[in-house]
Design a protein around this motif. Structure first.
Motif, PDB file in Angstrom:
ATOM      1  N   LEU A  25       0.829  -1.214   0.000  1.00  0.00           N
ATOM      2  CA  LEU A  25       0.000   0.000   0.000  1.00  0.00           C
ATOM      3  C   LEU A  25       0.860   1.259   0.000  1.00  0.00           C
ATOM      4  O   LEU A  25       0.333   2.369   0.177  1.00  0.00           O
ATOM      5  N   GLU A  56      -7.139  -4.608   8.956  1.00  0.00           N
ATOM      6  CA  GLU A  56      -8.199  -4.360   7.989  1.00  0.00           C
ATOM      7  C   GLU A  56      -8.609  -2.876   7.985  1.00  0.00           C
ATOM      8  O   GLU A  56      -8.687  -2.240   6.927  1.00  0.00           O
ATOM      9  N   ALA A  59      -5.630  -0.760   6.681  1.00  0.00           N
ATOM     10  CA  ALA A  59      -5.486  -0.822   5.218  1.00  0.00           C
ATOM     11  C   ALA A  59      -6.587   0.010   4.545  1.00  0.00           C
ATOM     12  O   ALA A  59      -6.329   0.749   3.584  1.00  0.00           O
ATOM     13  N   GLY A  60      -7.793  -0.094   5.084  1.00  0.00           N
ATOM     14  CA  GLY A  60      -8.894   0.708   4.553  1.00  0.00           C
ATOM     15  C   GLY A  60      -8.623   2.199   4.701  1.00  0.00           C
ATOM     16  O   GLY A  60      -8.931   3.010   3.810  1.00  0.00           O
ATOM     17  N   ARG A  61      -8.030   2.575   5.796  1.00  0.00           N
ATOM     18  CA  ARG A  61      -7.694   3.984   6.036  1.00  0.00           C
ATOM     19  C   ARG A  61      -6.634   4.471   5.036  1.00  0.00           C
ATOM     20  O   ARG A  61      -6.698   5.598   4.550  1.00  0.00           O
ATOM     21  N   ILE A  62      -5.666   3.604   4.764  1.00  0.00           N
ATOM     22  CA  ILE A  62      -4.631   3.981   3.797  1.00  0.00           C
ATOM     23  C   ILE A  62      -5.269   4.158   2.413  1.00  0.00           C
ATOM     24  O   ILE A  62      -5.027   5.148   1.717  1.00  0.00           O
ATOM     25  N   ARG A  63      -6.102   3.219   2.040  1.00  0.00           N
ATOM     26  CA  ARG A  63      -6.777   3.297   0.741  1.00  0.00           C
ATOM     27  C   ARG A  63      -7.544   4.606   0.569  1.00  0.00           C
ATOM     28  O   ARG A  63      -7.599   5.177  -0.512  1.00  0.00           O
ATOM     29  N   ARG A  64      -8.152   5.061   1.637  1.00  0.00           N
ATOM     30  CA  ARG A  64      -8.958   6.284   1.560  1.00  0.00           C
ATOM     31  C   ARG A  64      -8.147   7.557   1.812  1.00  0.00           C
ATOM     32  O   ARG A  64      -8.722   8.644   1.891  1.00  0.00           O
ATOM     33  N   TRP A 339      -6.403  -9.116   2.110  1.00  0.00           N
ATOM     34  CA  TRP A 339      -5.813  -7.793   1.853  1.00  0.00           C
ATOM     35  C   TRP A 339      -4.457  -7.925   1.147  1.00  0.00           C
ATOM     36  O   TRP A 339      -4.146  -7.166   0.229  1.00  0.00           O
ATOM     37  N   GLU A 342      -5.021  -8.662  -2.363  1.00  0.00           N
ATOM     38  CA  GLU A 342      -5.540  -7.503  -3.078  1.00  0.00           C
ATOM     39  C   GLU A 342      -4.449  -6.490  -3.418  1.00  0.00           C
ATOM     40  O   GLU A 342      -4.466  -5.873  -4.478  1.00  0.00           O
ATOM     41  N   VAL A 343      -3.503  -6.323  -2.487  1.00  0.00           N
ATOM     42  CA  VAL A 343      -2.462  -5.320  -2.758  1.00  0.00           C
ATOM     43  C   VAL A 343      -1.296  -5.928  -3.535  1.00  0.00           C
ATOM     44  O   VAL A 343      -0.286  -5.257  -3.751  1.00  0.00           O
TER      45      VAL A 343
END
Lengths: 355, 355
Positions: A25, A56, A59-64, A339, A342-343
């Protein structure tokens, strides 16, 4: 080595998986390893709510864009002993680790120093930071604000964080290490009990009307009780306002961003380091004898033994490290592996020290 | 204005009596007034165990040379932020007040400073010291060791002090002020209940076998329980080792000299001051709004209201000051008057600001 729904994961595999996800990420290797080590510490010490389960949300925070994995924190010594840290939305562990290093360096001159940290993500368990100070012979204290999950004493809604306090005091052998939240139970435990339909200890939670309950499903709609009644509430509020007043961060129900993947992380963290040698104190013998006396104290009916703060976490950690593996809920592992896939990382492949 | 066994004493008379006793025993006027003010604060806030009742032991300690009323404490800045204070066996309040002054002066440069105090007598309630820091806009923290009256969690004998923690955080109006002991009840309360044959709350004390009891007579042979169970115990031990490691003072059952008139006072005290302005933080508006939100929070069944740490003590103090008098147990008053007579002071005569 197995329980229903639990998998024993090798330590290297745990660290490797988190590191892979984070580097995938965009995190630099060193920052990813700091974060991975702190999540591992949560699982090693028996606090899965601060372990791999967190990847989880992170990772979601990084994506956003709510967590910036390659952020460069700004550290500013505003006085000889006051360090203001702006985390620039970076990962919590590498930010706090840099602050700890800066404090240790500064202590040589000042003997006492404080870091007030804002705009960084969740630090994870606080014990590792104060233990790092104690390993250098320094008294460490860490506290942080968190989402409002605890009701005020005598009040109904959740308005105060579970605001943890960690303190490590060096001894001759192992340091004394306090690391506790100021809620009677964690929200992770409430949710675990809800999932398993298992009651919670009476007095640990209240329902939506503020009535004590043992039903975790009611607690989810209500609030966690402060530990220790009125005194524990007073301590929790005090930590909340202390952190906010030194960092300028949010208070009460405005605190967001350590449990969700939707909001800016606006909690604060405070690290305090005090070198006993600065006061001319370097004999740790009496402290060592005191903690040994506590451990060998006559045991009360209904109890097994007397421990010193830090003992239980250390034992659990060593037991895991001794077999090189840590218990992880299957669902947590599967989500982390998903995850990684996915990355574009290779999930579950053990990594050595160097990638 | 009267209850059985209780007399309402005018504030000036209270301060005057203590000042007379202490000056009669050789204390300089200023030191005597510091001590008198701190004992008054104990009674004003509803903590008679820290009020006039203490004068008897203190006077006895002075008579035996265990407390030196005209001692000159030695203050040494060993680093820019680390103040070592040797109280030279002096009275606690004037020693600690000098340390607070020194911290405030130093904060202008360092923003953070710690005083480690040893070899002084009982400080009295800790709230007044941290309130003095907060009045200057500074976060104050104070903690101290005390005689072992609390059993370890899971253990039988008393091995840990009731180690209080006080923290004041400035707000726009009144500061948030935590001031709590880490025992579930005070020994003063245990003895009061024993004298009146009144049971204690279950869970607050144990008997000599370590079994929880509500019988104060059994508790006197046993120990006080830590507040909040295992977490409160962990906090109490941590404060004990933190203070000892910075001051080089006694630990556990070796601590003496705040309740007796026979032993050297070998506990330690730590004061910490942190200026939010040193971190660039000076907006107290959010903190003020947070505490107001807590106070107006919906109230849970069985409770009357929600308060913020410091509210109740402040209300009680103001109610007393409003009528210019404070409730004192007859027996306490009589013993203090007897001491005044013995040292050749004129007991019970109100005094103005100047003698």
């Amino acid at each position: 080595m197995s329980e229903s729904g639990v998998r024993w994961v090798e330590v290297d595999e745990h660290v490797g998986l988190v590191t892979d996800i984070l580097t995938g990420l965009g995190a630099p290797e060193e920052a990813a390893r700091w974060q991975a080590q702190v999540l591992l510490e949560g699982d090693l010490r028996g606090h899965p709510s601060h372990g791999l389960r967190r990847i989880e949300v992170l990772a979601g925070r990084i994506r956003r864009g709510l967590a910036v994995p390659d952020a460069k924190p700004r550290l500013e010594w505003r006085t000889p002993a006051a360090l203001a840290v702006d985390g620039q939305r970076g990962l919590g562990p590498p930010t706090a680790a840099r602050a700890v290093d800066a404090l240790l360096e500064r202590l040589v001159d000042t003997g006492v120093a404080v870091a007030a940290i804002r705009d960084t993500n969740h630090l994870g368990m606080l014990a590792p930071y104060v233990e790092r100070l104690a390993a250098d012979g320094v008294v460490g204290l860490a506290t942080t604000t968190s989402e409002a999950l605890v009701h005020p004493w005598g009040g109904i809604p959740a308005m105060v964080g579970t605001n943890p306090l960690a303190v490590a005091v060096p001894s001759e052998e192992e340091p004394v290490v306090l690391d506790m939240a100021t809620g009677e139970v964690s929200m992770g435990k409430v949710l675990d009990h809800e999932a398993r339909g298992e009651p919670l200890p009476q007095g640990s939670v209240v329902d939506a009307r503020g009535v004590p309950t043992s039903d975790p499903a009611e607690a989810v709609k209500g609030a966690i009780s402060p530990f220790g009644g009125a005194k524990g509430y007073a301590l929790a509020v005090t930590l909340e306002v202390l952190v906010a007043s030194l960092t300028g961060t949010a208070l009460g129900r405005d605190v967001r961003g350590t449990l969700d993947a939707t909001d800016h992380c606006n909690k604060g963290d405070v690290l305090l380091a005090i070198d006993p040698a600065a006061f001319g104190q370097d004999d740790r013998g009496p402290l060592q004898r005191f903690v040994e006396e506590l451990r060998s104290c006559p045991v009360a009916p209904g109890h097994e033994r007397v421990t010193v703060p830090g003992d239980r976490a250390r034992e659990r950690r060593r037991a895991c490290l001794g077999q090189g593996a840590v218990p992880i809920a299957e669902v947590t592992w599967e989500r982390a592996v998903a995850w990684a896939t996915e990355v574009g990382a290779s999930p579950g492949v053990p990594r050595g020290e160097e990638p």
